[in-house]
Scaffold this active site. Structure first.
Site, PDB file in Angstrom:
ATOM      1  N   ARG A 188      47.480 -34.914 -54.243  1.00 21.79           N
ATOM      2  CA  ARG A 188      47.972 -33.576 -53.900  1.00 21.79           C
ATOM      3  C   ARG A 188      47.878 -32.692 -55.134  1.00 21.79           C
ATOM      4  NH1 ARG A 188      53.996 -33.347 -53.236  1.00 21.79           N
ATOM      5  NH2 ARG A 188      53.877 -32.212 -55.198  1.00 21.79           N
TER       6      ARG A 188
ATOM      7  N   HIS B 213      54.128 -29.412 -53.232  1.00 21.64           N
ATOM      8  CA  HIS B 213      54.299 -29.885 -51.846  1.00 21.64           C
ATOM      9  C   HIS B 213      54.093 -28.725 -50.861  1.00 21.64           C
ATOM     10  CE1 HIS B 213      56.014 -31.512 -48.196  1.00 21.64           C
ATOM     11  NE2 HIS B 213      56.968 -30.617 -48.224  1.00 21.64           N
TER      12      HIS B 213
ATOM     13  N   TYR C 194      58.699 -32.536 -61.755  1.00 22.73           N
ATOM     14  CA  TYR C 194      58.717 -33.999 -61.620  1.00 22.73           C
ATOM     15  C   TYR C 194      57.372 -34.651 -61.885  1.00 22.73           C
ATOM     16  CZ  TYR C 194      57.123 -32.410 -57.000  1.00 22.73           C
ATOM     17  OH  TYR C 194      56.454 -31.783 -55.991  1.00 22.73           O
TER      18      TYR C 194
END
Lengths: 327, 363
Positions: B256, B260, B269
């Site tokens: 990815r 998100h 993160y």
């Protein structure tokens, strides 16, 4: 052809009729095949319609509901059995997030004509998790229809209607009266209307509103009250969502008094919604506060105490007497 | 003791991250044409994605789930499926939805907060985007059950992420697909991240494809950044499903490259070095290199296609921005086929309120 049958036999009769009428109707669930369902609601279906249309599923309720959504979107009419309403909860995400909103979120491009049948309610000394009445959870969900029969004839007609309905229907079968009595049911394939209440008994002094198994005690109370000179109008709500408030309201406008009887816990029950509607729209017709006779706001007790939980005929009579005495 | 089960998972890859062939090309006379189509659609997907994020950042669209890095997976899904198959997507399948009939403005309209983005009849029987994780896998099994019951030679394909494979719905779907040998293909876009939770702590199994073994179905891995491998593996699985040879679980390995969604900030993160390395393996560059090496694509085509894509995306954006909100009664009109009296009553209230200016839905 007419049959003198119990409610569970009427369910079976309606399933057979619907499956004969349309190749698109398929029945699925746990033990619905050769076993004919744990209450025998699907008995003989496998023999008549074969394993292609009567499908024993793996033991996974979420899967059963999810499968119905995919089948329904393809134009089949899945009629699934959830073995007991106590096991319906894994299906809720599928029902609430998808079945109830597929039509809306595609603006009608797809729809979800499925029926989820589940026996519910207490009174048969069943194991834990087998006796709850949680119809209010489902009645709160827009896009669903929640239908509850209270006699063999209404089970037959309402189940046919649920199967013909172009939208998802949760069909809750009060198992306490599955075999309580027999009634002559004409297997004429005629569905009863959904979102309509049924006036079972006309009266002028008070309106008794109930559904499902409690209709039995409500009618018994009405009989005994008649002996005391009280004329009760008894209404079977049948479709607890969407509600036919018009029938309820016009009855209360006639009688001026109302008692709502349900087995489910009191707070946030469908009775609360009915009571609110009657108060909003019928306040001036009311001659006494609307009263409720309900289960308690407790966990459904395990069976040694269940008779203490369930409302009974005497509870209804006493509440009616108090309502009539109010001035 | 005797061995009662043994399983192996294989990874399919044709192109390495440099665009170099690592095994002979599949025997496919239409390969050049198919890969050109893949490439064109991947360029389009990325351009639309970039524009969608820009629309969100400038307040012209709501939260959006980017498909950056998933172009090879999603474009090949769109191209390999037949029109009468049924796509049951998650929320990162914009390219396959577009290839199968959704207009680009439909996709923007959906993410722009309007259900009509799911309504285009050109989407045929495909399901709309699915937000509740992995629930759609069961719908695909229901669709496939209907096809099997009716004896049709069609199939369903459903997609979820690596996080989705942790859900019970996913496992129940694999289970029924195996028990009933349904014509369904499960694609897992393993992009290594479920919002902030990395693949390593999502599941203890070394591959997600091996979850297929628990259901008695085929499972395999494929390099999800390699359009050739994706095309080959998907075509095989779809053919098998349509021919009644059973379901397949395909774990497509990708990364990815985006947050998100536009509401997420992956820098909180995720290590920047990891992201940099992932960019070296991204799908578009490697296919471009390969096509150029083969002489199947050149600079002039590249230039012409980019300007064509810019024109198409701009047109879609304009049509999206020119779409006015639905009238307030739209929220009532599609709840039931036949409107219940209680809903009709509230529809009337809503119209009155909107006329009094009490609604903020007007635009």
């Amino acid at each position: 052809m007419s049959h003198n049958i119990t409610m569970v036999e009427a369910v079976n009769l309606a399933l057979k009729r619907a499956m004969r009428n349309s190749e698109d109707v398929v029945v699925l669930g746990e033990d619905v095949g050769p076993n004919g369902g744990v209450f025998r609601a699907t008995v003989d279906l496998r023999d008549e319609f074969g394993p292609r249309r009567v499908l024993d599923t793996p033991l996974a309720e979420t899967m059963i509901a999810g499968l119905c959504i995919g089948m329904a979107a393809q134009g089949l009419k899945p009629v699934a059995e959830i073995q007991f309403m106590g096991f319906i909860f894994p299906t809720l995400e599928q029902i609430i997030c998808h079945a109830a909103r597929l039509r809306n979120r595609t603006r009608g491009r797809l729809s979800c004509p499925m029926v989820l049948r589940a026996p519910f309610g207490g009174g048969i000394h069943a194991p834990e998790h087998h006796s709850e009445s949680t119809e209010a959870l489902l009645a709160h969900i827009p896009g669903l229809r929640v239908v509850i029969p209270s006699s063999p004839a209404r089970a037959y007609g309402l189940l046919l209607a649920a199967i013909e309905c172009p939208d998802p229907v949760i069909f809750l079968e009060p198992k306490r009266i599955y075999r309580a009595s027999k009634q002559t049911v004409e297997d004429n394939g005629i569905p009863l209307p959904l979102d309509t209440c049924f006036t079972l008994r006309e009266g002028s002094d008070i309106t008794l509103i109930s559904w499902g198994a409690m209709i039995t005690e409500t009618l018994q109370a009405a009989d005994q009250l008649a002996d005391q000179g009280v004329s009760s109008e008894v209404i079977d709500v049948a479709s607890v969502s969407p509600l036919d408030s018009e029938t309820l309201l016009s009855s209360v406008q006639k009688t001026g008094r109302c008692v709502i009887i349900h087995e489910a816990p009191r707070s946030g029950g469908v009775g609360a919604e009915i009571s609110a509607i009657l108060a909003e729209k019928g306040l001036l017709a009311l001659q006494a506060p609307i009263a409720r006779v309900t289960g308690y706001d407790t966990v459904m007790p395990y069976y040694r105490l269940e008779q203490h939980y369930l409302p009974n005929t005497q509870d209804i009579i006493e509440t009616v007497q108090q309502t009539l005495a109010f001035s | 003791m005797e061995r009662t089960f043994q399983g192996e998972i294989y990874l399919t890859r044709y192109l390495d991250s440099q665009g170099t062939l690592v095994q002979p090309l599949p025997d496919n006379p239409q390969l050049a044409e198919q890969l050109q189509s893949c490439y064109r659609n991947m360029i389009l997907a990325r351009a639309l994605d970039t524009k969608a994020i820009a629309l969100q950042r400038t307040g012209q669209m709501g939260t959006y789930a980017s498909m950056l890095g998933a172009e090879a997976i999603d474009v090949t899904i769109g191209l390999c499926m037949q029109l009468d198959d049924v796509l049951v997507p998650y929320y990162r399948n914009h390219a396959s939805q577009h290839i199968r009939g959704a207009a680009m403005e439909d996709l923007l309209l959906y993410w722009g907060g309007d259900e009509r983005g799911n309504a285009n009849p050109a989407m045929n029987q495909d399901f709309p985007n699915c937000v509740p994780i992995a629930t759609q896998a069961l719908h695909a099994c229901g669709v496939a059950s209907a096809m099997k019951i009716r004896g049709e030679k069609r199939c369903a394909l459903t997609v979820c992420g690596d996080g989705g494979t942790s859900k019970g719905d996913f496992m129940e779907a694999l289970n029924i697909a195996g028990a009933w040998q349904l014509p369904v293909v499960f694609v897992v876009n393993n992009n290594q991240w479920a919002i902030s939770v990395p693949r390593a702590i999502q599941c203890g199994a070394p591959t997600l494809a091996q979850k297929a073994f628990s259901a008695g179905i085929r499972g395999e891995q494929v390099d999800g950044n390699d359009a050739i491998a994706m095309h080959e593996v998907l075509s095989r699985a779809l053919d098998r499903a349509r021919e009644g040879k059973g379901p397949t679980l395909i774990e497509a390995l990708s990364y990815r490259l985006s947050d998100h969604t536009t509401a997420d900030d992956a820098t909180r993160y995720r290590d920047n070095e990891e992201l940099k390395t992932a960019w070296e393996r991204e799908p578009i560059k490697r296919l471009q290199t390969f096509l150029h090496q083969q002489g199947w694509w050149d600079e002039a085509q590249e230039k012409a296609w980019h300007s064509e894509v810019a024109r198409m995306v701009q047109g879609a954006v304009e049509r999206y921005l020119n779409t006015t909100a639905q009238p307030v009664e739209a929220m009532f009109d599609h709840l039931y086929e036949e409107m219940p009296a209680s809903v009709q009553e509230q529809r009337d209230w809503a119209q009155v309120k909107a006329m009094k200016g009490g609604s903020h839905h007007e635009s």
